[in-house]
Design a protein around this motif. Structure first.
Motif, PDB file in Angstrom:
ATOM      1  N   GLY A 137    -138.637  42.185  11.169  1.00  0.00           N
ATOM      2  CA  GLY A 137    -138.011  42.262  12.155  1.00  0.00           C
ATOM      3  C   GLY A 137    -136.899  43.520  11.989  1.00  0.00           C
ATOM      4  O   GLY A 137    -136.581  42.990  11.356  1.00  0.00           O
ATOM      5  N   LEU A 138    -136.587  44.210  12.584  1.00  0.00           N
ATOM      6  CA  LEU A 138    -135.333  45.788  12.139  1.00  0.00           C
ATOM      7  C   LEU A 138    -135.062  45.683  13.399  1.00  0.00           C
ATOM      8  O   LEU A 138    -135.814  46.383  14.100  1.00  0.00           O
ATOM      9  CB  LEU A 138    -136.381  46.869  11.702  1.00  0.00           C
ATOM     10  CG  LEU A 138    -135.439  48.706  11.113  1.00  0.00           C
ATOM     11  CD1 LEU A 138    -134.629  47.641   9.762  1.00  0.00           C
ATOM     12  CD2 LEU A 138    -136.466  49.320  11.116  1.00  0.00           C
ATOM     13  N   ILE A 139    -133.383  46.055  13.142  1.00  0.00           N
ATOM     14  CA  ILE A 139    -132.702  45.678  14.036  1.00  0.00           C
ATOM     15  C   ILE A 139    -131.896  46.895  13.538  1.00  0.00           C
ATOM     16  O   ILE A 139    -131.417  47.172  12.428  1.00  0.00           O
ATOM     17  CB  ILE A 139    -131.540  44.991  14.142  1.00  0.00           C
ATOM     18  CG1 ILE A 139    -132.577  44.347  14.796  1.00  0.00           C
ATOM     19  CG2 ILE A 139    -130.382  45.491  15.634  1.00  0.00           C
ATOM     20  CD1 ILE A 139    -132.106  42.219  15.050  1.00  0.00           C
ATOM     21  N   GLU A 140    -131.428  48.591  13.969  1.00  0.00           N
ATOM     22  CA  GLU A 140    -130.380  49.843  13.473  1.00  0.00           C
ATOM     23  C   GLU A 140    -129.851  49.732  14.341  1.00  0.00           C
ATOM     24  O   GLU A 140    -129.392  50.072  15.646  1.00  0.00           O
ATOM     25  CB  GLU A 140    -132.112  51.082  13.536  1.00  0.00           C
ATOM     26  CG  GLU A 140    -132.971  51.007  13.306  1.00  0.00           C
ATOM     27  CD  GLU A 140    -133.922  51.744  13.092  1.00  0.00           C
ATOM     28  OE1 GLU A 140    -133.775  52.827  11.752  1.00  0.00           O
ATOM     29  OE2 GLU A 140    -134.513  52.278  14.041  1.00  0.00           O
ATOM     30  N   TYR A 141    -128.476  49.583  13.600  1.00  0.00           N
ATOM     31  CA  TYR A 141    -127.270  50.337  14.198  1.00  0.00           C
ATOM     32  C   TYR A 141    -126.379  51.475  13.459  1.00  0.00           C
ATOM     33  O   TYR A 141    -127.050  52.060  12.089  1.00  0.00           O
ATOM     34  CB  TYR A 141    -126.393  49.196  13.925  1.00  0.00           C
ATOM     35  CG  TYR A 141    -126.419  48.116  14.945  1.00  0.00           C
ATOM     36  CD1 TYR A 141    -125.516  47.879  15.905  1.00  0.00           C
ATOM     37  CD2 TYR A 141    -126.882  47.245  15.155  1.00  0.00           C
ATOM     38  CE1 TYR A 141    -125.506  47.730  16.971  1.00  0.00           C
ATOM     39  CE2 TYR A 141    -126.902  46.046  15.788  1.00  0.00           C
ATOM     40  CZ  TYR A 141    -126.388  46.542  17.085  1.00  0.00           C
ATOM     41  OH  TYR A 141    -126.665  45.430  18.222  1.00  0.00           O
ATOM     42  N   SER A 142    -126.382  52.763  13.958  1.00  0.00           N
ATOM     43  CA  SER A 142    -125.480  53.661  13.620  1.00  0.00           C
ATOM     44  C   SER A 142    -124.320  53.378  13.053  1.00  0.00           C
ATOM     45  O   SER A 142    -123.520  51.686  12.708  1.00  0.00           O
ATOM     46  CB  SER A 142    -124.795  54.791  14.594  1.00  0.00           C
ATOM     47  OG  SER A 142    -124.083  54.222  15.631  1.00  0.00           O
ATOM     48  N   GLY A 193    -127.620  48.273  20.014  1.00  0.00           N
ATOM     49  CA  GLY A 193    -128.001  48.653  18.928  1.00  0.00           C
ATOM     50  C   GLY A 193    -128.741  49.593  19.116  1.00  0.00           C
ATOM     51  O   GLY A 193    -129.241  50.056  20.330  1.00  0.00           O
ATOM     52  N   GLU A 194    -129.943  50.925  18.274  1.00  0.00           N
ATOM     53  CA  GLU A 194    -130.568  51.513  18.337  1.00  0.00           C
ATOM     54  C   GLU A 194    -131.924  51.453  18.663  1.00  0.00           C
ATOM     55  O   GLU A 194    -132.293  52.134  19.118  1.00  0.00           O
ATOM     56  CB  GLU A 194    -130.278  53.328  16.821  1.00  0.00           C
ATOM     57  CG  GLU A 194    -128.934  53.755  17.141  1.00  0.00           C
ATOM     58  CD  GLU A 194    -128.965  54.691  16.084  1.00  0.00           C
ATOM     59  OE1 GLU A 194    -129.625  54.846  15.340  1.00  0.00           O
ATOM     60  OE2 GLU A 194    -128.014  55.918  16.114  1.00  0.00           O
ATOM     61  N   GLY A 195    -132.710  49.959  18.426  1.00  0.00           N
ATOM     62  CA  GLY A 195    -133.683  49.507  18.846  1.00  0.00           C
ATOM     63  C   GLY A 195    -133.715  48.599  18.051  1.00  0.00           C
ATOM     64  O   GLY A 195    -133.506  48.780  16.470  1.00  0.00           O
ATOM     65  N   ALA A 196    -134.882  47.780  17.784  1.00  0.00           N
ATOM     66  CA  ALA A 196    -134.900  46.795  17.511  1.00  0.00           C
ATOM     67  C   ALA A 196    -136.796  46.343  17.827  1.00  0.00           C
ATOM     68  O   ALA A 196    -137.490  46.798  18.994  1.00  0.00           O
ATOM     69  CB  ALA A 196    -135.038  45.554  18.352  1.00  0.00           C
TER      70      ALA A 196
END
Length: 247
Positions: A137-142, A193-196
């Protein structure tokens, strides 16, 4: 927990995606519709739909567009999309995984095969490269979410497994099973976040330079330009000086 890793290759891809905003909206809309059709049309009760909506918001998709995509799932004329994964090799021996949502398997297979063959790659069989990746699983933050230490502490508190940070932003890794639980736990700590999403993380990377790097980026661009392709993953590492040459 690891605190640092290369981010430049991901940011290069994000920059390329920003230039294709209309195509990106179409792909985000498709994912929202498919997610809403597979479960409840409520993002709070449908983890995949929530992730799709967050990703759409991160790309500044208008609220009306998001809602129309959700509503479309309950309509009689909604297309039946099939999820397909393709695996192959690019210039420099890079392993590539392509994920698609399509209503025409033959069309998509032809387009993906053509993109590989015209850009120095070749399409492999199922499982030919995925053994070199982890399904996570990947969660992205700026970068604006906070400094490395703040994000690392939040990730540990939320139950994440690993963090990669650089000047471009933060990538928080989890198990597949814990993705949405961790994403929700992070929101009060770091905001939305920007997406999960589910991701393919390479176990090793291949450094690519010169003409092979340029051709590899052309291949990835060709794949991402296809309307049916949702995501492209690879185990490549293009050094920063090479990226600067590519612009």
């Amino acid at each position: 927990m690891a605190g640092h890793s290369k981010y430049k290759n991901i940011m290069y891809r994000k920059g390329a995606q920003d230039k294709k905003r209309s195509s990106l909206f179409s792909k985000l809309s498709r994912e929202i519709t498919v997610a809403a059709k597979m479960g409840l049309p409520d993002p709070e009760a449908n983890a995949r739909l929530r992730a799709a909506v967050i990703a759409a918001r991160a790309q500044s998709m208008p609220k009306d567009n998001i809602q129309r995509s959700i509503d479309k799932a309950s309509g009689n004329d909604v297309e039946n999309y099939e999820e397909i994964r393709y695996e192959g090799f690019g210039p420099g021996g890079v392993a590539i995984i392509v994920e698609a949502l399509t209503d025409n398997r033959n069309r998509t297979a032809t387009n993906v095969r053509t993109a590989f063959s015209k850009n120095g790659g070749n399409l492999g069989t199922g499982g030919s490269v995925s053994h070199g990746f982890e399904r996570l699983g990947l969660i992205e933050y700026s970068a604006s979410a906070g400094d490395d230490e703040k994000v690392l502490e939040a990730a540990i508190e939320a139950g994440a497994d690993d963090v990669q940070s650089d000047e471009g932003g933060h990538r928080i890794w989890t198990s597949v099973e814990n993705l949405h639980e961790v994403a929700k736990a992070l929101e009060p700590l770091l905001g939305e976040g920007e997406g999960a999403k589910l991701a393919w993380k390479p176990t090793t990377e291949v450094e690519v330079r010169g003409d092979e790097a340029a051709q590899l980026m052309k291949l990835i661009d060709a794949l991402e330009d296809d309307d049916d392709v949702q995501t492209v993953w690879g185990n490549y590492d293009v050094p920063e000086d090479e990226l600067e040459k590519l612009g």
